[in-house]
Design an enzyme around this catalytic site. Structure first.
Site, PDB file in Angstrom:
ATOM      1  N   ASP A   1       3.887  -5.523   3.838  1.00 37.70           N
ATOM      2  CA  ASP A   1       3.534  -4.122   4.075  1.00 37.70           C
ATOM      3  C   ASP A   1       3.099  -3.897   5.516  1.00 37.70           C
ATOM      4  O   ASP A   1       3.544  -2.948   6.175  1.00 37.70           O
ATOM      5  CB  ASP A   1       2.415  -3.693   3.123  1.00 37.70           C
TER       6      ASP A   1
ATOM      7  N   ASP B   1       2.134   4.501   0.489  1.00 38.39           N
ATOM      8  CA  ASP B   1       1.798   5.720   1.214  1.00 38.39           C
ATOM      9  C   ASP B   1       3.065   6.557   1.375  1.00 38.39           C
ATOM     10  O   ASP B   1       3.918   6.570   0.498  1.00 38.39           O
ATOM     11  CB  ASP B   1       1.150   5.378   2.553  1.00 38.39           C
TER      12      ASP B   1
ATOM     13  N   PHE C   1       0.853  -1.187   0.000  1.00 38.20           N
ATOM     14  CA  PHE C   1       0.000   0.000   0.000  1.00 38.20           C
ATOM     15  C   PHE C   1       0.893   1.243   0.000  1.00 38.20           C
ATOM     16  O   PHE C   1       1.430   1.620   1.043  1.00 38.20           O
ATOM     17  CB  PHE C   1      -0.934  -0.013   1.206  1.00 38.20           C
TER      18      PHE C   1
END
Length: 373
Positions: free
Chosen positions: A346, A275, A273
Site C-alpha cells: 500500500d 482510500d 488502507f
C-alpha cells in the site's frame, strides 16, 4: 525458477499454512465459502473477501493482480519498497523525537478527506518555503503550528481546540480550505479526551497494552476511539474497513522500523488502507474494473455516499486485490526472503501514485466526503 504464474490456489493454500488464516470467500472459488452471522463485524481482510464475492459494481481482474504482483517484485528487487522509506519527508515524525507517537496519533486522527472538487485549487500548506498538498499538507500544518507555539501533540491542548483555532492551524496558501473542519475538531476533541481519561494522556500507554500485536493494537484503537470505527453494512453483513485505524498501526510499525515501540509481530494481518487514491492505482494496473454506471459517476465527479454499495465495493475489492497480490508474492522464490506485506504494498502504491500522477489522473477516482479516509 518459480514465477508468479504459480497456480493461485496453491499460493493461497501455502499462505494459509504459513499465516494460519482461513481460505474462504474468494470470488473465483465460489464453492469455498464461510458463512457468517449477520451481527458479526468482519475483520478488514474478511470484509474484503466477503465484499469481493458479492460485488456487482466492481470487478476484480486476476490478470491485473498478476501484473501488480510482478511490479511489486521488481520494486522489491530494486529496493524501492522498504520500511525505511516511511519518514523521508521533513514534515513527518521521526523516531528519535520523544513526542513521535503522540504526533502520529494526532496526524492520523485528522488524516482524511483531502480531495478537492474538480477545477478548484488544491488545499496547500507552505512550510519552510515548500508547498505541500494532501496528507503531507496536514503534517506540514501541524509542524508549523508546533513551531508557532501551539502544543498540538498534547491531548490536554488539542482536546480543547475550537473550530476557529483549528482552522487557523490548517490554513491554506490557496483559496481552498481543508474540508470538514467541524468534524476534524470533533475527532481531535474525542481522541484527546479518551487519551487523557483512559491512557494517562499518552498514546504509548495504549500501545503497551497491545503486547506487540498489530491486531490487538487495531482492536484497542477502534474500541477506544469511535472516530476510527470505519464500518458499514453491506448486503446485510456488517463489514469493517478501518482505513485510518490500520494506517495508525502501520505508522507505528513503520516509523520505528518494526523495533522497540514499533515491534508488532503480526503486522502481516493488517490489510491495505482503502482510500480513494490507492484504488485509482489498482485501476491503473488493471486489477479493478468498474461498471459503466460507476465509471460514469467517477468521470463526472459525482460524490458517492459513504456506506453506499458502490463506495463499499471499491474499498472492499481493493483490500481483496492487495491481499491476493501479497499471497502470490509470499510464494514467489524471487521475493519470499524479502520483507513484504500489505502495508508495504500500500505504501508503495500510494507513493508511486504521487510519482506518476500525470499518467493516472485521467482515470479519475471516486469521491466521498467522510471522516474515514
Amino acid at each position: 525458477m518459480k514465477s508468479l504464474s504459480v497456480n493461485l490456489f496453491v499460493a493461497l493454500r501455502s499462505y494459509h499454512k504459513i499465516n494460519k488464516i482461513s481460505l474462504y470467500n474468494f470470488s473465483f472459488f465460489p464453492n469455498n465459502k464461510r458463512f457468517f452471522t449477520m451481527n458479526e463485524v468482519l475483520t478488514p481482510r474478511d470484509s474484503g473477501e466477503f465484499i469481493a464475492s458479492k460485488a456487482s459494481h466492481v470487478k476484480i481482474i486476476p490478470d491485473g493482480i498478476q501484473k501488480l504482483a510482478s511490479a511489486v517484485e521488481e520494486a522489491l528487487e530494486a529496493g524501492s519498497i522498504s520500511i525505511r522509506g516511511f519518514a523521508e519527508s521533513p514534515v513527518h515524525p521521526k523516531p528519535n523525537d520523544p513526542e513521535c507517537l503522540d504526533a502520529l496519533l494526532v496526524m492520523d486522527a485528522l488524516n482524511f478527506s483531502f480531495w478537492t472538487p474538480d477545477n478548484q485549487p488544491k488545499w496547500t500548506v507552505v512550510y519552510d518555503d515548500v508547498p505541500y498538498t494532501g496528507y503531507f499538507a496536514l503534517c506540514a500544518a501541524l509542524v508549523r503550528a508546533k513551531k508557532e507555539g501551539v502544543d498540538v501533540w498534547r491531548p490536554e491542548v488539542y482536546s480543547k481546540l475550537t473550530e476557529q483555532q483549528l482552522k487557523e492551524i490548517l490554513r491554506s496558501s490557496t483559496t481552498t480550505e481543508v474540508p470538514l473542519i467541524k468534524e476534524r475538531c470533533q475527532c481531535l476533541q474525542e481522541v484527546g479526551n479518551v487519551l487523557t481519561t483512559k491512557f494517562s494522556g499518552s498514546f504509548s500507554n495504549l500501545i503497551k497494552q497491545a503486547e506487540e500485536s498489530a491486531v490487538n493494537l487495531l482492536n484497542l484503537i477502534v474500541s477506544s476511539f469511535p472516530c476510527f470505527r470505519d464500518e458499514a453494512t453491506y448486503k446485510g453483513q456488517k463489514v469493517a474497513i478501518y482505513k485510518r485505524a490500520q494506517i495508525l498501526v502501520a505508522d507505528v510499525w513503520s516509523c520505528f522500523e518494526g523495533q522497540g515501540q514499533g515491534r508488532l509481530k503480526d503486522i502481516d494481518q493488517i490489510t491495505m488502507f482503502a482510500d480513494y487514491r490507492v484504488p485509482q492505482m489498482l485501476v491503473y494496473y488493471g486489477c479493478l474494473e468498474y461498471s459503466p454506471q460507476l465509471q460514469e459517476k467517477i468521470a463526472k465527479g459525482v460524490d458517492l455516499p459513504p456506506g453506499s454499495e458502490e463506495e463499499v465495493e471499491i474499498r472492499g475489492c481493493s483490500i481483496a486485490v492487495v491481499d491476493r497480490a501479497y499471497q502470490l508474492l509470499v510464494t514467489s522464490e524471487r521475493t519470499h526472503n524479502r520483507m513484504v506485506n500489505p502495508v508495504l504494498i500500500d505504501q508503495w502504491l500510494w507513493t508511486e501514485r504521487r510519482r506518476i500522477a500525470d499518467a493516472v489522473e485521467h482515470l479519475g477516482y471516486h469521491k466521498t466526503r467522510t471522516i474515514f479516509y
